[in-house]
Design a protein around this motif. Structure first.
Motif, short mmCIF file in Angstrom:
data_model
loop_
_atom_site.label_atom_id
_atom_site.label_comp_id
_atom_site.label_asym_id
_atom_site.label_seq_id
_atom_site.Cartn_x
_atom_site.Cartn_y
_atom_site.Cartn_z
N HIS A 1 0.67 -1.28 0.19
CA HIS A 1 0.23 -0.28 -0.35
C HIS A 1 1.11 0.63 -0.35
O HIS A 1 1.88 1.68 0.90
CB HIS A 1 -0.83 0.21 1.64
N GLU B 1 3.93 0.49 -11.51
CA GLU B 1 4.21 2.00 -10.31
C GLU B 1 5.38 1.76 -10.63
O GLU B 1 6.38 3.07 -10.53
CB GLU B 1 3.75 1.69 -8.77
N ASN C 1 -3.22 -1.83 -11.64
CA ASN C 1 -4.02 -1.93 -10.30
C ASN C 1 -5.51 -3.19 -10.53
O ASN C 1 -5.96 -2.82 -11.57
CB ASN C 1 -5.32 -0.63 -10.02
N GLU D 1 -7.90 -0.76 2.93
CA GLU D 1 -7.68 0.49 2.78
C GLU D 1 -7.24 1.17 1.43
O GLU D 1 -7.17 1.56 1.04
CB GLU D 1 -6.27 0.25 3.47
N LEU E 1 -8.64 2.02 -2.52
CA LEU E 1 -9.74 2.67 -2.87
C LEU E 1 -11.23 1.95 -2.60
O LEU E 1 -11.82 2.34 -2.17
CB LEU E 1 -9.84 3.53 -4.28
N LEU F 1 -12.64 -0.14 0.11
CA LEU F 1 -12.87 0.81 1.68
C LEU F 1 -13.84 2.39 0.63
O LEU F 1 -14.99 1.72 2.08
CB LEU F 1 -11.51 2.48 1.28
N PRO G 1 -12.59 10.19 1.18
CA PRO G 1 -11.92 10.78 0.54
C PRO G 1 -11.34 10.75 0.03
O PRO G 1 -10.55 10.20 -0.78
CB PRO G 1 -10.88 10.36 2.01
N TYR H 1 -8.75 11.47 -3.38
CA TYR H 1 -7.47 12.80 -2.65
C TYR H 1 -7.24 13.64 -3.88
O TYR H 1 -7.36 13.53 -4.97
CB TYR H 1 -6.07 11.72 -3.25
N ARG I 1 -6.28 5.37 -12.96
CA ARG I 1 -5.37 4.01 -12.91
C ARG I 1 -6.34 3.39 -14.08
O ARG I 1 -7.38 3.40 -14.63
CB ARG I 1 -5.88 3.88 -11.53
N ASN J 1 -10.45 8.67 -10.84
CA ASN J 1 -11.06 7.97 -10.00
C ASN J 1 -12.00 9.72 -9.46
O ASN J 1 -13.00 8.14 -9.12
CB ASN J 1 -10.05 8.74 -8.82
N ARG K 1 -2.59 13.12 -1.56
CA ARG K 1 -1.12 11.74 -1.12
C ARG K 1 0.37 12.69 -1.78
O ARG K 1 0.05 13.56 -2.81
CB ARG K 1 -1.81 10.65 -2.46
N HIS L 1 1.84 11.80 -5.35
CA HIS L 1 0.78 11.00 -6.12
C HIS L 1 0.73 11.21 -7.80
O HIS L 1 0.32 12.07 -8.66
CB HIS L 1 -0.71 11.96 -5.84
P1 TYD Z 1 -4.99 3.32 -3.94
O1 TYD Z 1 -5.92 1.73 -3.98
O2 TYD Z 1 -4.18 3.40 -2.59
O3 TYD Z 1 -4.00 2.32 -5.52
P2 TYD Z 1 -2.29 3.26 -6.23
O4 TYD Z 1 -1.88 3.95 -5.20
O5 TYD Z 1 -1.80 1.46 -5.79
O6 TYD Z 1 -3.50 3.09 -7.02
O7 TYD Z 1 -5.27 4.11 -5.07
C1 TYD Z 1 -5.91 4.02 -6.00
C2 TYD Z 1 -6.04 6.01 -6.64
O8 TYD Z 1 -7.18 6.43 -5.55
C3 TYD Z 1 -4.67 6.46 -6.32
O9 TYD Z 1 -5.54 7.38 -7.65
C4 TYD Z 1 -5.00 7.29 -4.91
C5 TYD Z 1 -6.54 7.46 -4.24
N1 TYD Z 1 -7.23 6.98 -3.33
C6 TYD Z 1 -8.37 8.20 -3.54
O10 TYD Z 1 -8.57 8.83 -3.14
N2 TYD Z 1 -8.58 8.15 -1.43
C7 TYD Z 1 -8.01 6.80 -0.60
O11 TYD Z 1 -8.64 7.10 0.53
C8 TYD Z 1 -7.54 5.73 -1.91
C9 TYD Z 1 -7.28 4.94 -0.59
C10 TYD Z 1 -7.24 5.97 -2.66
#
Ligand code: TYD
Ligand code: NAD
Length: 372
Positions: A83, A132, A207, A216, A218, A221, A233, A235, A242, A277, A309, A312
């Motif tokens: 993660h 990634e 992904n 945890e 996306l 969750l 939430p 980001y 993705r 997203n 993030r 990001h």
């Molecule tokens: P994630 O599932 O953590 O996979 P990765 O970072 O390995 O691609 O996240 C997928 C996308 O979603 C990534 O662009 C970050 C975003 N994200 C959010 O906007 N909110 C969140 O709470 C999470 C966990 C991810």
């Protein structure tokens, strides 16, 4: 030997191999970190061709012992810290497991296989990695302009947010501690082929989504938060892109590549399925609301934009033409179909989700072994 088989993707790979190959003896080696959950494998845990061993891949002696005592002749390596957000807070754990753990497993496999009369004959070390490691692609289409519909191999009508893709030849350029640790492990695996002639394969996948993913990430969750009417939430502006692949399609690709892939090759695995997203989140909201019988748009108010993030990555997009052309693999599900299947699975498996979110799943292993 399959490492990380109690995790999200690993559990699908273990299930596929145990059911499809009754003549193989499958040994699932997993440390059962927070991300490992034996309840993911409840349906196959009593099969005669399946064994679980709780072990840390960083424990070289233990890896040696498992490989030697079982005469392991193939390894599919999925165990990892996975993660990105955790890697930003705690990079050391990622270096330890993903880099040193992979190295200790490689070295144990090499020493055992070298000790056999026929060097590496019929053996395989298959390392599962991520897209990634390639870094981030740009979204080079101006605001307000609809993305073009590109035709890439068999993916007619593929919606792309930029002109470029990750190819097997794309230079590594990882940005997060997670992707840096995976890149490092990929290099170690290739170095064992180039230096010792070990039969290795590396695949880099986009992904994944589907049942049994730790909430945890996306998709699980957000499905859980929508059900519980908790904030979602997002980001930054939710504009990051993705490329999403249904986890069972990844497991099928791993099966094909393990058996038919060419030694020392790299294969990219992806869904030709790019989503911003925020658009993906809206599809999830609509699907959960539909399944729960809520009025249309009911849960849209849960969207909450939060601080982005760190570092990001803007866009990931895999070109998996090589795998499609050389080994005939294709994603089997359309995204809308896959997301509905996924939403229904999480809503129908509330007990699984509640056990994971409460932490009770960690008792499952202790209870299971105390009964035996
Ligand atoms: P994630 O599932 O953590 O996979 P990765 O970072 O390995 O691609 O996240 C997928 C996308 O979603 C990534 O662009 C970050 C975003 N994200 C959010 O906007 N909110 C969140 O709470 C999470 C966990 C991810
Ligand atoms: P996950 O976090 O759900 O599962 C990881 C598993 O590895 C867990 O069961 C955990 O207990 C085990 N593990 C962790 N550290 C260990 C150690 N030191 N020793 C033994 N076992 C250990 O991860 P996932 O999403 O299933 O990912 C599996 C693999 O696929 C990882 O290598 C990841 O980098 C790669 N990958 C994941 C995705 C994705 O979208 N999830 C995409 C591409 C590649």
């Amino acid at each position: 030997m399959i490492t990380g088989g109690a995790g999200f993707i690993g559990s699908h790979v273990v299930r596929l191999f145990v059911n499809k190959y009754p003549d193989y003896r499958i040994i699932n080696v997993d440390k059962l970190t927070y991300a490992g959950n034996l309840a993911n494998l409840k349906d196959i845990e009593d099969k005669p061709n399946y064994t679980f061993v709780k072990a840390d891949i960083c424990d070289f002696e233990k890896m040696m012992d498992i490989i030697q005592s079982n005469g392991v002749d193939g390894i599919i390596h999925l165990a990892a810290e996975s993660h990105v957000d955790r890697s930003i807070k705690d990079p050391f754990t990622f270096a330890r497991t993903n880099v040193m753990g992979t190295l200790s497993l490689l070295q144990a496999a090499k020493l055992y296989w070298e000790s056999l009369p026929e060097k590496y004959e019929g053996k395989m070390f298959y390392h599962i990695s991520t897209d990634e490691v390639y870094g981030a692609l740009t979204m080079n289409h101006p605001e307000g302009v609809e993305p073009p519909f590109k035709t890439v191999a068999s993916s007619e009508g593929h919606k792309a947010y930029g002109d470029d893709f990750f190819y097997e030849t794309t230079k590594y350029n990882p940005h997060s501690p997670y992707s840096a640790s995976k890149a490092s492990s990929d290099h170690f695996v290739r170095s064992y082929h180039d230096t010792y002639g070990m039969p290795t394969i590396v695949t880099n996948c986009s992904n994944n989504y589907g049942p049994y993913q730790f909430p945890e990430k996306l998709i699980p969750l957000f499905i859980n938060n929508i059900r519980k009417r908790k904030p979602l939430p997002v980001y930054g502006k939710g504009e990051n892109v993705r490329d999403w692949l249904f986890v069972e399609d990844h497991a099928r690709a791993i099966d094909v590549i393990f058996h038919e892939g060419k030694v020392a090759e790299t294969y990219n695995i992806g869904g030709f399925n790019e989503w911003k997203n925020i658009d993906l989140i809206k599809v999830m909201i609509a699907t959960v609301d539909k399944v729960l019988g809520n009025p249309e748009g009911y849960s849209l108010d849960l969207i909450t934009y939060v601080t982005d993030r760190l570092g990001h990555d803007a866009r990931y997009a895999i070109d998996s033409t090589k795998l499609q052309k050389e080994l005939g693999w294709e994603p089997s599900l359309q995204f809308e179909e896959g997301i509905e299947k996924t939403v229904r699975w999480y809503l129908e498996n509330q007990e699984w989700m509640d056990n994971v979110t409460s932490g009770d799943y960690q008792k499952y292993y202790e209870d299971m072994y105390s009964k035996r």
